[in-house]
Design an enzyme around this catalytic site. Structure first.
Site, PDB file in Angstrom:
ATOM      1  N   SER A 143       0.875  -1.182   0.000  1.00 18.10           N
ATOM      2  CA  SER A 143       0.000   0.000   0.000  1.00 18.10           C
ATOM      3  C   SER A 143       0.907   1.226   0.000  1.00 18.10           C
ATOM      4  CB  SER A 143      -0.846  -0.011   1.279  1.00 18.10           C
ATOM      5  OG  SER A 143      -1.516   1.219   1.466  1.00 18.10           O
ATOM      6  N   TYR A 156      -1.987  -0.729  10.749  1.00 18.05           N
ATOM      7  CA  TYR A 156      -1.996  -1.075   9.315  1.00 18.05           C
ATOM      8  C   TYR A 156      -0.732  -0.555   8.633  1.00 18.05           C
ATOM      9  CZ  TYR A 156      -3.749  -1.116   4.429  1.00 18.05           C
ATOM     10  OH  TYR A 156      -3.899  -1.313   3.077  1.00 18.05           O
TER      11      TYR A 156
END
Ligand code: NAP
Length: 259
Positions: A143, A156
């Site tokens: 990501s 995350y």
């Protein structure tokens, strides 16, 4: 110069988190190139529905990527169905948000478990086949959260930075063995993860859905949300023989949010 091909005919590709979102787009793209897919996830029906919609021969394997036993059993089934794994796409992931002071140990462990340990377990399970074949591709869907920080998603972000670190290290370990390891790093992409994040912003701030969506889009210099097919196309390219010199990279698919 040897001749290279981007056809994936005869290649067994295992895609984790294949049932929906980016994983489903990757599966459709690779099946169109002739790959045989093992579609991994936690929900058999959704995986089977996708398998039935794809051209070619595919297997459905149910596993929780954060659970070692479940992963190893699923890889054994995938091999029994379609032979040694040539390409692994570590796509399964979850993104839950919380301010740091409200991040419980349980949330922390869940984010690391699915996003980072899941990537580790599947890479360890797939690598022996690739080393044996002297050819392989491991593509980790990290990501932009693996390339920069964002507030309210520290667990995350930590997990995705871990995925980028794992990608770099493993890429060096296998560099002379015909295997490449790369990360693809999407910015905000139109899937359930984004829809849940928007619902969260609406619930917590009272903003409208459109306002929340516009805020996410504003983080991308192109002022838009990335489409799952754009992420899938970067993966398709990395799978090909022609991408054999690309190793240890984190390719940002984010309209220039990271450069
Ligand atoms: P999604 O639509 O929510 O899909 C997530 C997939 O992961 C589902 O197929 C889900 O399958 C699977 N999954 C979740 N936990 C799992 C577990 N423990 N074991 C096995 N499978 C599991 O999200 P997405 O946006 O396509 O996300 C795909 C990847 O892209 C993730 O790694 C995510 O972090 C990354 N990413 C997404 C964005 C974005 O904005 N959407 C941006 C950057 C990176 P089941 O629930 O059926 O098991």
């Amino acid at each position: 110069m040897t001749e290279t091909s981007n056809s994936l005919k005869g290649r067994h590709v295992l895609v984790t988190g294949a049932a929906r979102g980016i994983g489903a787009a990757i599966s459709r793209s690779l099946a169109a190139q002739g790959a045989s897919l093992s579609l991994m996830g936690r929900k058999r029906d959704a995986l089977q529905q996708l398998a039935d919609s794809l051209p070619g021969q595919h297997a459905v394997v149910v596993a929780d990527v954060a659970d070692a036993e479940s992963v190893n059993a699923a890889f054994a089934k995938a091999r029994a169905a379609l032979g040694p794994v040539a390409i692994l796409v570590n796509n399964a992931g979850q993104a839950e948000s919380a301010p740091f002071h409200k991040t419980s140990l349980q949330l922390w462990q869940q984010m690391l478990g699915v996003n980072l340990t899941g990537t580790f377990l599947c890479a360890q399970a797939a690598l022996p086949d690739m080393l044996q074949a002297k050819w392989g591709r491991i593509i980790n869907i990290a990501s932009t959260a693996g390339q920069k920080g964002y507030p309210y998603v520290s667990a995350y972000v930590a997990a995705k930075h871990g995925v980028v670190g794992l990608t770099r290290s493993l890429a060096l370990e296998v560099a002379k063995k015909g295997v490449t390891v790369n990360a693809v790093c999407p910015g905000y992409t139109e899937t359930d993860i984004l829809r849940e994040s928007i619902a969260n912003v609406v619930a917590k701030t009272g903003r409208s859905e459109q306002e929340a969506m516009a805020e996410f889009a504003a983080g991308n210099p192109q002022g838009r949300i990335v489409q799952p097919e754009e992420v899938a196309d970067a993966v398709r390219w990395l799978c090909g023989d022609a991408a054999g010199s690309i190793n240890g990279q984190s390719i940002s698919v984010s309209g220039g949010e990271v450069m």
